[in-house]
Scaffold this motif. Sequence first.
Motif, PDB file in Angstrom:
ATOM      1  N   ASP A  34       0.848  -1.190   0.000  1.00  0.00           N
ATOM      2  CA  ASP A  34       0.000   0.000   0.000  1.00  0.00           C
ATOM      3  C   ASP A  34       0.888   1.246   0.000  1.00  0.00           C
ATOM      4  N   TYR A 152     -11.190   6.982 -15.333  1.00  0.00           N
ATOM      5  CA  TYR A 152     -11.323   5.721 -14.588  1.00  0.00           C
ATOM      6  C   TYR A 152     -11.837   4.590 -15.490  1.00  0.00           C
ATOM      7  N   THR A 187     -17.292   0.519   0.060  1.00  0.00           N
ATOM      8  CA  THR A 187     -15.935   0.783   0.592  1.00  0.00           C
ATOM      9  C   THR A 187     -15.779   2.301   0.714  1.00  0.00           C
TER      10      THR A 187
HETATM   11  P1  NAP Z   1     -10.023   1.948  -1.523  1.00  0.00           P
HETATM   12  O1  NAP Z   1     -10.842   1.627  -0.313  1.00  0.00           O
HETATM   13  O2  NAP Z   1      -9.767   3.359  -1.895  1.00  0.00           O
HETATM   14  O3  NAP Z   1      -8.643   1.150  -1.416  1.00  0.00           O
HETATM   15  C1  NAP Z   1      -7.658   1.301  -2.383  1.00  0.00           C
HETATM   16  C2  NAP Z   1      -6.321   1.102  -1.725  1.00  0.00           C
HETATM   17  O4  NAP Z   1      -5.299   1.322  -2.717  1.00  0.00           O
HETATM   18  C3  NAP Z   1      -6.085   2.114  -0.595  1.00  0.00           C
HETATM   19  O5  NAP Z   1      -5.532   1.470   0.511  1.00  0.00           O
HETATM   20  C4  NAP Z   1      -5.088   3.083  -1.240  1.00  0.00           C
HETATM   21  O6  NAP Z   1      -4.227   3.704  -0.323  1.00  0.00           O
HETATM   22  C5  NAP Z   1      -4.315   2.155  -2.153  1.00  0.00           C
HETATM   23  N1  NAP Z   1      -3.593   2.893  -3.184  1.00  0.00           N
HETATM   24  C6  NAP Z   1      -3.968   4.041  -3.793  1.00  0.00           C
HETATM   25  N2  NAP Z   1      -3.022   4.430  -4.667  1.00  0.00           N
HETATM   26  C7  NAP Z   1      -2.031   3.506  -4.608  1.00  0.00           C
HETATM   27  C8  NAP Z   1      -0.777   3.381  -5.257  1.00  0.00           C
HETATM   28  N3  NAP Z   1      -0.346   4.288  -6.130  1.00  0.00           N
HETATM   29  N4  NAP Z   1       0.012   2.316  -4.950  1.00  0.00           N
HETATM   30  C9  NAP Z   1      -0.391   1.409  -4.026  1.00  0.00           C
HETATM   31  N5  NAP Z   1      -1.566   1.487  -3.383  1.00  0.00           N
HETATM   32  C10 NAP Z   1      -2.382   2.525  -3.658  1.00  0.00           C
HETATM   33  O7  NAP Z   1     -10.672   1.280  -2.828  1.00  0.00           O
HETATM   34  P2  NAP Z   1     -11.547  -0.048  -2.996  1.00  0.00           P
HETATM   35  O8  NAP Z   1     -12.956   0.358  -3.112  1.00  0.00           O
HETATM   36  O9  NAP Z   1     -11.140  -1.084  -2.010  1.00  0.00           O
HETATM   37  O10 NAP Z   1     -11.075  -0.462  -4.466  1.00  0.00           O
HETATM   38  C11 NAP Z   1     -10.129  -1.482  -4.721  1.00  0.00           C
HETATM   39  C12 NAP Z   1     -10.107  -1.743  -6.219  1.00  0.00           C
HETATM   40  O11 NAP Z   1     -11.425  -2.120  -6.648  1.00  0.00           O
HETATM   41  C13 NAP Z   1      -9.731  -0.517  -7.051  1.00  0.00           C
HETATM   42  O12 NAP Z   1      -8.962  -0.898  -8.146  1.00  0.00           O
HETATM   43  C14 NAP Z   1     -11.073   0.008  -7.512  1.00  0.00           C
HETATM   44  O13 NAP Z   1     -10.963   0.755  -8.694  1.00  0.00           O
HETATM   45  C15 NAP Z   1     -11.830  -1.289  -7.721  1.00  0.00           C
HETATM   46  N6  NAP Z   1     -13.277  -1.147  -7.713  1.00  0.00           N
HETATM   47  C16 NAP Z   1     -13.938  -0.701  -6.622  1.00  0.00           C
HETATM   48  C17 NAP Z   1     -15.325  -0.576  -6.675  1.00  0.00           C
HETATM   49  C18 NAP Z   1     -16.124  -0.111  -5.508  1.00  0.00           C
HETATM   50  O14 NAP Z   1     -17.344   0.024  -5.650  1.00  0.00           O
HETATM   51  N7  NAP Z   1     -15.525   0.138  -4.348  1.00  0.00           N
HETATM   52  C19 NAP Z   1     -16.012  -0.899  -7.837  1.00  0.00           C
HETATM   53  C20 NAP Z   1     -15.291  -1.356  -8.932  1.00  0.00           C
HETATM   54  C21 NAP Z   1     -13.937  -1.483  -8.858  1.00  0.00           C
HETATM   55  P3  NAP Z   1      -4.675   5.158   0.314  1.00  0.00           P
HETATM   56  O15 NAP Z   1      -5.957   4.932   0.992  1.00  0.00           O
HETATM   57  O16 NAP Z   1      -3.571   5.498   1.246  1.00  0.00           O
HETATM   58  O17 NAP Z   1      -4.798   6.084  -0.860  1.00  0.00           O
END
Ligand code: NAP
Length: 244
Positions: A34, A152, A187
């Motif tokens: 992370d 995105y 999330t």
């Molecule tokens: P999240 O809660 O924002 O978690 C993402 C994690 O990635 C955070 O811990 C963040 O750290 C970390 N991160 C950000 N930039 C980074 C980098 N440059 N290098 C390494 N780590 C990094 O998001 P999530 O909802 O769990 O999403 C996870 C994945 O699922 C993403 O790819 C997202 O696009 C995809 N997704 C999510 C949804 C949804 O509805 N939630 C839907 C479709 C797809 P910080 O918090 O410190 O920035």
Amino acid sequence: MKGHTAIITGSGRGIGKAIGEALAGRGVNIVVVDVNLDMAEETASGLEKYGVRSVGLKADVSSQNEVSEIFEHAVKEFGKVEILINNAGITRDGLLMRMKEDDWDAVIDINLKGTFLCSKEAVKIMAKQRYGRIINISSVVAFMGNPGQANYSASKAGIIGLTKTVAREYASRGITVNAVAPGFIETAMTAALSENVKQEMMKAIPIGRFGSVADVANAVVFFASPESGYISGQVIHVNGGMYM
Ligand code: NAP
């Protein structure tokens, strides 16, 4: 999967953290990556209750050097890497007319280039092992589009093309490459949306609820398992029927 090692990017919280829990619960050692080191270390130590080894590392997946260091560290610590989950992702939403070049670049760099850089390091190790599982986290918006998410949706659609190409390039080395495309998952990423937007989205979900991080993790576990070995270049949609 017991005794395998998984590198999961962006796994300090959210979907990545849930994937870590699901894999650790099946005996997989986890490298939590992370940008936030405290969160990575805290998540990693929380996985020890599953009786696996886990380490938290800080890296920005859009940096070639930092990505190389993670893989070096993982091989030193665990000797091998069977599973890579490209999960790190960000949003920088805005309508096309107002979207700044920086917002475009940041999202493409982390979501798409990060997946490329990590996959490139992983296949070096996995090709030698003649075994590997790469799972890329895309999104329903790669398939449907979404106003305000030009950057995105393009990054997540790019991940689908990348998935299929790497799947074809490395199939003969025992490496499968697949994608999971979540819909609306509860999330931090989606918590910021207004109640109005959430209610509108709910109307489009036949199953009638938002997804949980465990819903996504369950699909990832299947692709990460040895049992999915005849499946490559595919996408599992985890969206409650929102897109079919
Ligand atoms: P999240 O809660 O924002 O978690 C993402 C994690 O990635 C955070 O811990 C963040 O750290 C970390 N991160 C950000 N930039 C980074 C980098 N440059 N290098 C390494 N780590 C990094 O998001 P999530 O909802 O769990 O999403 C996870 C994945 O699922 C993403 O790819 C997202 O696009 C995809 N997704 C999510 C949804 C949804 O509805 N939630 C839907 C479709 C797809 P910080 O918090 O410190 O920035």
